[in-house]
Write an enzyme that holds these catalytic residues in place. Sequence first.
Site, mmCIF file in Angstrom:
data_model
loop_
_atom_site.group_PDB
_atom_site.id
_atom_site.type_symbol
_atom_site.label_atom_id
_atom_site.label_comp_id
_atom_site.label_asym_id
_atom_site.label_seq_id
_atom_site.Cartn_x
_atom_site.Cartn_y
_atom_site.Cartn_z
ATOM 1 N N GLU A 89 1.053 -1.235 0.066
ATOM 2 C CA GLU A 89 0.002 0.154 0.040
ATOM 3 C C GLU A 89 0.909 1.259 0.069
ATOM 4 O O GLU A 89 1.642 1.412 0.755
ATOM 5 C CB GLU A 89 -0.971 -0.133 1.164
ATOM 6 C CG GLU A 89 -1.841 1.197 1.316
ATOM 7 C CD GLU A 89 -2.536 1.722 0.240
ATOM 8 O OE1 GLU A 89 -2.161 2.876 -0.245
ATOM 9 O OE2 GLU A 89 -3.389 0.928 -0.211
ATOM 10 N N CYS A 121 -12.428 4.399 0.142
ATOM 11 C CA CYS A 121 -13.696 4.388 0.827
ATOM 12 C C CYS A 121 -13.287 4.930 2.180
ATOM 13 O O CYS A 121 -14.073 5.534 2.685
ATOM 14 C CB CYS A 121 -14.192 2.818 0.825
ATOM 15 S SG CYS A 121 -15.678 2.671 1.864
ATOM 16 N N GLY A 178 -21.619 18.083 -11.933
ATOM 17 C CA GLY A 178 -22.052 16.463 -11.740
ATOM 18 C C GLY A 178 -23.002 16.282 -10.939
ATOM 19 O O GLY A 178 -22.963 16.718 -9.788
ATOM 20 N N GLY A 199 -24.282 13.326 -10.116
ATOM 21 C CA GLY A 199 -24.045 11.753 -9.612
ATOM 22 C C GLY A 199 -24.259 11.635 -8.092
ATOM 23 O O GLY A 199 -24.492 12.652 -7.583
ATOM 24 N N GLU A 257 -25.651 19.282 -14.220
ATOM 25 C CA GLU A 257 -25.677 18.093 -14.867
ATOM 26 C C GLU A 257 -25.675 18.072 -16.276
ATOM 27 O O GLU A 257 -26.486 18.736 -16.794
ATOM 28 C CB GLU A 257 -26.756 17.474 -13.969
ATOM 29 C CG GLU A 257 -27.096 15.949 -14.805
ATOM 30 C CD GLU A 257 -25.737 15.051 -14.603
ATOM 31 O OE1 GLU A 257 -25.507 14.575 -15.581
ATOM 32 O OE2 GLU A 257 -24.794 15.175 -13.830
ATOM 33 N N GLY A 277 -17.120 11.863 -11.890
ATOM 34 C CA GLY A 277 -16.989 10.394 -12.045
ATOM 35 C C GLY A 277 -15.502 10.082 -11.426
ATOM 36 O O GLY A 277 -14.844 10.970 -11.055
ATOM 37 N N ASP A 283 -12.533 -1.087 -7.908
ATOM 38 C CA ASP A 283 -12.806 -0.194 -8.621
ATOM 39 C C ASP A 283 -11.887 -0.162 -10.091
ATOM 40 O O ASP A 283 -12.173 0.293 -11.169
ATOM 41 C CB ASP A 283 -12.768 1.397 -8.157
ATOM 42 C CG ASP A 283 -13.647 1.798 -7.198
ATOM 43 O OD1 ASP A 283 -14.531 0.870 -7.185
ATOM 44 O OD2 ASP A 283 -13.645 3.009 -6.764
ATOM 45 N N HIS A 317 -45.253 -3.633 13.281
ATOM 46 C CA HIS A 317 -45.975 -2.439 13.338
ATOM 47 C C HIS A 317 -45.996 -1.575 14.600
ATOM 48 O O HIS A 317 -45.854 -2.016 15.487
ATOM 49 C CB HIS A 317 -47.385 -2.489 13.194
ATOM 50 C CG HIS A 317 -48.310 -1.515 13.126
ATOM 51 N ND1 HIS A 317 -48.432 -0.829 11.900
ATOM 52 C CD2 HIS A 317 -49.172 -0.808 14.110
ATOM 53 C CE1 HIS A 317 -49.354 0.276 12.435
ATOM 54 N NE2 HIS A 317 -49.863 0.064 13.576
#
Length: 446
Positions: free
Chosen positions: A38, A46, A174, A176, A197, A264, A304, A427
Amino acid sequence: MKTFIMKHYNLIVIGGGPGGYEAAALASARGRTVALIERDKLGGTCLNKGCVPTKCLCAGAEIICHASAYSDFGISGEIHADYSVAAARAASVADTLRNDVEAYLAGVDIVRAVARLGRDNTVVAGDEIFKGDEIIIATGSAPRALPVDGVEYTIDSDEFLQLRELPSSLVIIGGGVIGLEFASVANAYGCAVTIIEYMPEILPGLDTEIAKRLRTYLAKRNIKFVLGAQVKSVAKEDGKLTVCYETKKGPAVMPADCVLCATGRRAVLPDGLYDAGVAVSPKGFIETDDSFRTSAPGIYAIGDVNGRCMLAHAASAQARKVMHVSTDHGVVPSIVFTIPECASVGLSVNSSDGLCAAKVPYSANSKALASGEDAGLLKLVYQQCDGVIVGCQAVGSHAGDLVAEATIAIDAGYTVERLANATISAHPSLSELLTAAAVKACADRI
């Protein structure tokens, strides 16, 4: 001359995000030797620059919005919201969770370096060379810049999360998921927000009716929208920013103190892919088959970076599949943490012929009315031929929780009849919205 010693591992994972650390931990638990490489902080986008910090900010924004509406409950008083405190809390939560990831990887050798792939399943990281029986590429994604003049005057989502003070006005390019979540946060903390947009509706790809309803709710909170607009450039003069765009009505400009580019994300590709024989698609993602194998034997790509489903929980699920854990990737829910929430799973009525949707408004639910959160709509999508549930979309309070319930029903192959007649919802609860939709669907099928 420096001598390199090659270290051998059963598995080398490049990238410590949700997919990478999940795969590394699973392999280690099975007794395999694992190295996780890493270059930055564990947890990936994230944890450090995406899901977690933004959801911390969204939680604060939701509290502000709810508190502003408490007059109906006989509660009143001035609300003081300090964004710097909320931002500091988000960073603290990320730190805490990062420590948890470190503990989760107790049996894994963590290498802090930039990785470069080589031939024959080798990886160079820092001053070391590693060879793996298998390699998993889980390098994630990064914000994608809009290719227009003046883009250097904008900030991206990573930079927005570094702010400790919000501007007076914000233009977001954007509409999104990323743009809408930051719009909700900035608006709640007193910033004037406008979203530009390109498409005719926000959240392209989502059920159009749900997206339109969400836009209506956000507009009532004074978030402004310019739809069907193509941004041409961003200009800066005397410290003032201007977004130049064009619609069917012609060219226009929008002034702003700050411009956020939320157009994006792109894959973060490690160096050496060509040497390793890993193919990349024309769109810039690593190509994989349905088992997430790349074109190079023994090398996988998850999360991703393969562009299949750019969600943290999808990356974790892909990691489990690579580790030979039985996982169904056909039913993956998604949530937009706006105020109110918007969530979706499976198919919409626009996906194919033969699908129907039963719609139930939140205003028909006693729990929603009692809690003052009666703005919303749930749609349950089913096959007309046999009543099998294949999708669900919702906008409103706890939409993500409702869609999570629907996800289980879809995965289990429920029909609307089974959900309506064999499932009992407490309920009063919002879960009754799902039952009510199933009951409506049954009536419509008669």
